[in-house]
Write a protein that holds these residues in place. Structure first.
Motif, PDB file in Angstrom:
ATOM      1  N   LEU A 363       0.833  -1.208   0.000  1.00 24.17           N
ATOM      2  CA  LEU A 363       0.000   0.000   0.000  1.00 24.17           C
ATOM      3  C   LEU A 363       0.867   1.258   0.000  1.00 24.17           C
ATOM      4  N   ILE A 364       1.991   1.217   0.697  1.00 29.78           N
ATOM      5  CA  ILE A 364       2.912   2.357   0.693  1.00 29.78           C
ATOM      6  C   ILE A 364       3.401   2.639  -0.721  1.00 29.78           C
ATOM      7  N   LEU A 365       3.780   1.577  -1.435  1.00 29.33           N
ATOM      8  CA  LEU A 365       4.309   1.738  -2.790  1.00 29.33           C
ATOM      9  C   LEU A 365       3.247   2.191  -3.781  1.00 29.33           C
ATOM     10  N   GLN A 366       1.961   1.974  -3.430  1.00 26.27           N
ATOM     11  CA  GLN A 366       0.864   2.392  -4.307  1.00 26.27           C
ATOM     12  C   GLN A 366       0.334   3.779  -3.967  1.00 26.27           C
ATOM     13  N   ALA A 367       0.885   4.405  -2.933  1.00 24.88           N
ATOM     14  CA  ALA A 367       0.388   5.722  -2.517  1.00 24.88           C
ATOM     15  C   ALA A 367       0.634   6.749  -3.626  1.00 24.88           C
ATOM     16  N   PRO A 368      -0.304   7.692  -3.812  1.00 20.96           N
ATOM     17  CA  PRO A 368      -0.153   8.677  -4.897  1.00 20.96           C
ATOM     18  C   PRO A 368       1.002   9.638  -4.649  1.00 20.96           C
ATOM     19  N   GLU A 369       1.511  10.173  -5.721  1.00 28.27           N
ATOM     20  CA  GLU A 369       2.613  11.129  -5.645  1.00 28.27           C
ATOM     21  C   GLU A 369       2.190  12.350  -4.841  1.00 28.27           C
ATOM     22  N   ILE A 458      -5.633  -1.180   6.056  1.00 28.17           N
ATOM     23  CA  ILE A 458      -6.036  -2.488   5.526  1.00 28.17           C
ATOM     24  C   ILE A 458      -7.055  -3.149   6.445  1.00 28.17           C
ATOM     25  N   ASP A 459      -6.776  -3.134   7.737  1.00 28.00           N
ATOM     26  CA  ASP A 459      -7.701  -3.756   8.688  1.00 28.00           C
ATOM     27  C   ASP A 459      -9.057  -3.045   8.679  1.00 28.00           C
ATOM     28  N   ALA A 460      -9.038  -1.711   8.577  1.00 27.39           N
ATOM     29  CA  ALA A 460     -10.298  -0.961   8.528  1.00 27.39           C
ATOM     30  C   ALA A 460     -11.069  -1.280   7.254  1.00 27.39           C
ATOM     31  N   ALA A 461     -10.357  -1.408   6.138  1.00 26.84           N
ATOM     32  CA  ALA A 461     -11.025  -1.736   4.873  1.00 26.84           C
ATOM     33  C   ALA A 461     -11.655  -3.116   4.922  1.00 26.84           C
ATOM     34  N   LEU A 462     -10.996  -4.065   5.559  1.00 21.09           N
ATOM     35  CA  LEU A 462     -11.557  -5.414   5.689  1.00 21.09           C
ATOM     36  C   LEU A 462     -12.808  -5.401   6.569  1.00 21.09           C
ATOM     37  N   THR A 463     -12.773  -4.613   7.626  1.00 20.65           N
ATOM     38  CA  THR A 463     -13.953  -4.481   8.489  1.00 20.65           C
ATOM     39  C   THR A 463     -15.112  -3.846   7.726  1.00 20.65           C
ATOM     40  N   ARG A 657     -16.360 -20.440   1.706  1.00 21.38           N
ATOM     41  CA  ARG A 657     -16.894 -19.865   0.471  1.00 21.38           C
ATOM     42  C   ARG A 657     -16.897 -18.337   0.556  1.00 21.38           C
ATOM     43  N   THR A 658     -16.423 -17.717  -0.520  1.00 23.34           N
ATOM     44  CA  THR A 658     -16.354 -16.254  -0.586  1.00 23.34           C
ATOM     45  C   THR A 658     -16.872 -15.788  -1.936  1.00 23.34           C
ATOM     46  N   ASP A 659     -17.015 -14.461  -2.064  1.00 26.31           N
ATOM     47  CA  ASP A 659     -17.532 -13.853  -3.295  1.00 26.31           C
ATOM     48  C   ASP A 659     -16.413 -13.049  -3.942  1.00 26.31           C
ATOM     49  N   ARG A 660     -15.928 -13.498  -5.100  1.00 28.74           N
ATOM     50  CA  ARG A 660     -14.815 -12.808  -5.752  1.00 28.74           C
ATOM     51  C   ARG A 660     -15.247 -11.553  -6.497  1.00 28.74           C
ATOM     52  N   SER A 661     -16.542 -11.374  -6.717  1.00 26.32           N
ATOM     53  CA  SER A 661     -17.011 -10.232  -7.510  1.00 26.32           C
ATOM     54  C   SER A 661     -16.786  -8.899  -6.799  1.00 26.32           C
ATOM     55  N   VAL A 662     -16.573  -8.923  -5.479  1.00 22.19           N
ATOM     56  CA  VAL A 662     -16.415  -7.673  -4.727  1.00 22.19           C
ATOM     57  C   VAL A 662     -14.951  -7.273  -4.580  1.00 22.19           C
ATOM     58  N   LEU A 663     -14.030  -8.120  -5.014  1.00 17.57           N
ATOM     59  CA  LEU A 663     -12.619  -7.876  -4.715  1.00 17.57           C
ATOM     60  C   LEU A 663     -12.051  -6.677  -5.455  1.00 17.57           C
ATOM     61  N   ARG A 664     -12.448  -6.476  -6.699  1.00 10.90           N
ATOM     62  CA  ARG A 664     -11.873  -5.363  -7.459  1.00 10.90           C
ATOM     63  C   ARG A 664     -12.242  -4.029  -6.807  1.00 10.90           C
ATOM     64  N   ASP A 665     -13.487  -3.896  -6.401  1.00 10.59           N
ATOM     65  CA  ASP A 665     -13.911  -2.653  -5.732  1.00 10.59           C
ATOM     66  C   ASP A 665     -13.213  -2.490  -4.384  1.00 10.59           C
ATOM     67  N   PHE A 666     -13.000  -3.613  -3.679  1.00 14.74           N
ATOM     68  CA  PHE A 666     -12.298  -3.550  -2.395  1.00 14.74           C
ATOM     69  C   PHE A 666     -10.887  -3.000  -2.579  1.00 14.74           C
ATOM     70  N   HIS A 667     -10.166  -3.526  -3.549  1.00 10.73           N
ATOM     71  CA  HIS A 667      -8.799  -3.065  -3.780  1.00 10.73           C
ATOM     72  C   HIS A 667      -8.772  -1.623  -4.284  1.00 10.73           C
ATOM     73  N   ALA A 668      -9.777  -1.226  -5.037  1.00 12.91           N
ATOM     74  CA  ALA A 668      -9.846   0.165  -5.504  1.00 12.91           C
ATOM     75  C   ALA A 668     -10.034   1.110  -4.319  1.00 12.91           C
ATOM     76  N   ARG A 669     -10.915   0.745  -3.379  1.00 13.95           N
ATOM     77  CA  ARG A 669     -11.119   1.582  -2.188  1.00 13.95           C
ATOM     78  C   ARG A 669      -9.844   1.651  -1.350  1.00 13.95           C
ATOM     79  N   LEU A 670      -9.128   0.544  -1.292  1.00 12.38           N
ATOM     80  CA  LEU A 670      -7.895   0.504  -0.503  1.00 12.38           C
ATOM     81  C   LEU A 670      -6.834   1.408  -1.126  1.00 12.38           C
ATOM     82  N   ARG A 671      -6.707   1.372  -2.450  1.00 17.01           N
ATOM     83  CA  ARG A 671      -5.718   2.249  -3.108  1.00 17.01           C
ATOM     84  C   ARG A 671      -6.088   3.718  -2.928  1.00 17.01           C
TER      85      ARG A 671
END
Length: 677
Positions: A363-369, A458-463, A657-671
């Motif tokens: 996440l540090i390496l993905q932080a915006p300039e 990360i922990d807050a996003a997972l919650t 069992r999990t739902d993979r359809s939500v993962l892209r949005d999760f990672h977008a919110r995290l970035r």
């Protein structure tokens, strides 16, 4: 007048079929350094099977039988991965040999001493259309450290002396030395057997029972009260250490524990302000010790004074150490001594929090300039790469930045490393210390502070994700939970699972109730394929004589389902398999294909060709193979499924069992949240 030298014999089996006699000498050569061998059934390889049965009865080797050759090869690879010693796989001729290729490719690029022992038709049958006949010599060319062919009738069975280099036994022993040399890796032994392929029938000239012909006996196969570490030491020898405790010669004593970090500058500033305690004097490996000794002798000062002067002469640089798969332990120790941050993948054996690794580094390496974390990343001057980093594009982007000088620390060479890459290779710690230099004051503290903030995000996003999903588990949360709480050695499946652990898990070398040696993480990062993961985990369990946990996705599980197929005669590995079942391939939705799938009219095609949805009943599959099954609907149930280690034997499949359809949005919110780092 001189007389011809007689053959040198330690035993006499002249009564038996020549194929059996050759097989025995091959096994004697193998047992110079091999303690485990996996056999897949076949007719042309029958002499090896009969001879292996004898050798096992004599206590010379442990034999494991598997029906599927690909699974057999990956089982042997897992054994070699756990022991760092050669492990063999025996197959018959034909397509059976081709099934070894994926494991040999992985062993090549992972530096694992896997020994492929392939039975072949004799040379006079090649080109005649004979059944199961193909050209096997050189079939793994370019992927093996060495290969030899022994042709029955031509290979010398009786050596002329104890050091006869042309004897079959000696040639096999030398082949294994190539597998464990300065650049370990796979080797190939091809054997042309002729009929008859079975032992000679009992007769007047044949001794009763099994003749003592095998080499050094090994540990008993029965389970006892001995610890796994004691059993492993008996099996592979006390000179072979677990990778989790390996250090370079002289490093442990010279380096010692790193100094406790002191508060540094504000996280909003470029990390160059005073306030952090400097690292202790550098001393590691004979090269550094020699440098200090020479300086000491020249200046008439003590070794400690010379070491301090050597360190002072290094200068400073804002360096980060990227620890990839199987990173050498001495590199992480040097980073700690010089005060540089460690960005460590889970399979590096450097991810442990007590080593001062940086949490949430992705996440540090993905932080915006312009953000504090972005400024921190932009201020990196140098990168040391140790091992093979394979998991994230942000790490590769850092290594490949035009304004960053990067080197590869590879004391024994790396099978995968292409010298055409922009970064150069440093082979010793002295050169590495001179390149990395000392960290400026506050450098490590700044990374630690940003890492802790990233972990909180990360922990807050997972919650938040759990709340949005109304309590339904996400694959990232499952991976984090398993990696942080499991009390056994852990194999992380390729694809999404290992990346989820890399993103979210805070790993401790000890958890409540776990043995000190249990917290070891394995992964197959040579080619990062999903094939063979369960089989490799089985091999690790067999080698360590302890329970092992495999954390895999559903496609990784199904791809290697033949690992669940065990002959009824075989010892079942003690293995918990946690299957994160999101009904398909989750990783592709997080790549650029996920964006394509959100374009109008493209969703169905991306799901079909990349998502590959499946509806397999995993419980029914477990029942069909006769293994225990546990369904975990929440983390509490998952914890229950992983508990009670002392009460379980054999294989247990735990499905989440999990739902993979939500993962892209999760990672977008995290970035997006990384802007606040």
């Amino acid at each position: 007048m001189s007389t011809p030298r007689r053959p040198f014999r330690e035993f006499d089996d002249a009564y038996d079929a020549e194929s059996l006699r050759l097989a025995r000498r091959v096994i004697r050569g193998l047992t110079m350094s091999m303690r485990h061998i996996v056999l897949a059934p076949g007719s042309r390889s029958a002499p090896m099977a009969y001879a292996l049965r004898e050798a096992e009865e004599l206590g010379a080797i442990a034999v494991h039988v598997r029906i599927d050759e690909r699974s057999a090869a990956f089982t042997a690879l897992g054994i070699a991965l756990a022991t760092k010693a050669p492990a063999g796989v025996v197959t018959t001729s034909g397509t059976a040999t081709g099934n070894l290729l994926p494991a040999m490719m992985e062993a090549d690029l992972s530096g694992i001493p896997l020994v492929a022992i392939t039975a072949d038709r004799p040379e006079e049958l090649h080109g005649t259309g004979a059944n199961q006949t193909t050209w096997q010599q050189g079939m793994f060319a370019g992927r093996v450290r060495d290969e030899i062919h022994l042709e029955q009738g031509e290979a010398r069975l009786e050596p002329e002396s104890r050091d006869d280099m042309l004897a079959a036994e000696t040639q096999v022993g030398l082949l294994l030395r190539a597998a464990t040399g300065t650049s370990p890796g796979p080797v190939h032994l091809n054997i042309g057997f002729r009929d008859p392929l079975v032992p000679a029938a009992p007769g007047q000239d044949r001794p009763s029972g099994v003749q003592r012909w095998a080499r050094t006996p090994i540990v008993r196969r029965s389970r006892g009260t001995d610890s796994a570490e004691q059993l492993r030491a008996e099996i592979i020898g006390s000179e072979i250490l677990d990778a989790g405790t390996e250090t370079a010669p002289g490093l442990t004593e010279a380096v010692g524990p790193a100094a406790a970090p002191q508060p540094g500058e504000s996280s909003d500033q470029v990390p160059n302000a005073p306030g952090a305690q400097g690292p202790a004097p550098v001393s590691a490996d004979p090269a550094l010790d020699a440098a200090s000794d020479a300086a000491s002798a020249a200046a008439g000062e003590s070794p400690a004074e010379a070491a301090a002067r050597f360190e002072a002469g290094l200068g400073t640089a804002r360096t980060v150490f990227v620890m990839g798969a199987d990173a050498p332990a001495e590199a992480r120790e040097l980073a700690r001594r010089l005060g540089h941050p460690l960005l460590a993948e889970p399979s590096s054996d450097a991810r442990w929090s007590d080593l001062g690794t940086i949490q949430g580094y992705r996440l540090i390496l993905q932080a915006p300039e312009g953000s504090p974390a972005g400024i921190l990343t932009d201020s990196v001057d140098r990168v040391v790469v140790a091992g093979r980093p394979t998991l994230t594009r942000p790490v590769q982007a850092l290594i490949n930045r035009s304004d960053v000088e990067a080197v590869q620390y590879a004391p024994g060479g790396e099978a995968w490393f292409d010298h055409r890459l922009a970064r150069r290779v440093l082979p010793d710690l002295l050169a590495l210390a001179q390149f990395a230099r000392k960290a400026p004051p506050g450098w490590h503290d700044s990374w630690t502070e940003r890492g802790l903030a990233a972990q909180r995000l990360i922990d807050a996003a997972l919650t938040e994700q759990e709340a949005l999903a109304q309590g339904e588990l996400s694959s990232v949360r499952v991976a984090q939970f398993v990696a942080e709480t499991v009390k056994t050695p852990l194999l992380l499946g390729s694809s999404s699972v290992i990346r989820d652990v890399d993103l979210a898990a805070v790993l401790n070398r000890t958890v409540l109730g776990a043995r000190d040696d249990a917290r070891r993480i394995y992964a197959m990062r040579g080619l990062s394929g999903i094939d063979g993961n369960l089989s490799a985990a089985s091999g690790i369990a067999l080698a360590r004589s302890t329970r092992v946990t495999a954390l895999v996705g559903d496609l990784t599980f199904l791809h290697d389902v033949n690992a669940l197929l065990l002959p009824a005669t075989e010892r079942e590995p003690d293995l918990d398999i946690v299957v994160v079942n999101d009904s398909g391939g989750a990783i592709f939705d997080q790549l650029e294909h996920g964006a394509v799938g959100r374009r109008e009219g493209q969703a169905e095609a991306v799901e079909r060709f990349f998502g590959t949805p499946q509806t397999v009943d995993i419980e029914a599959l477990a029942d069909a193979y006769g293994h225990d099954y546990h369904f975990a609907e929440d983390l509490e149930a998952l914890g229950e499924g992983l508990s009670g280690l002392e009460d379980r034997v054999g294989i247990r499949i735990i499905e989440v069992r999990t739902d993979r359809s939500v993962l892209r949005d999760f990672h977008a919110r995290l970035r997006a949240a990384a802007a606040d780092l």
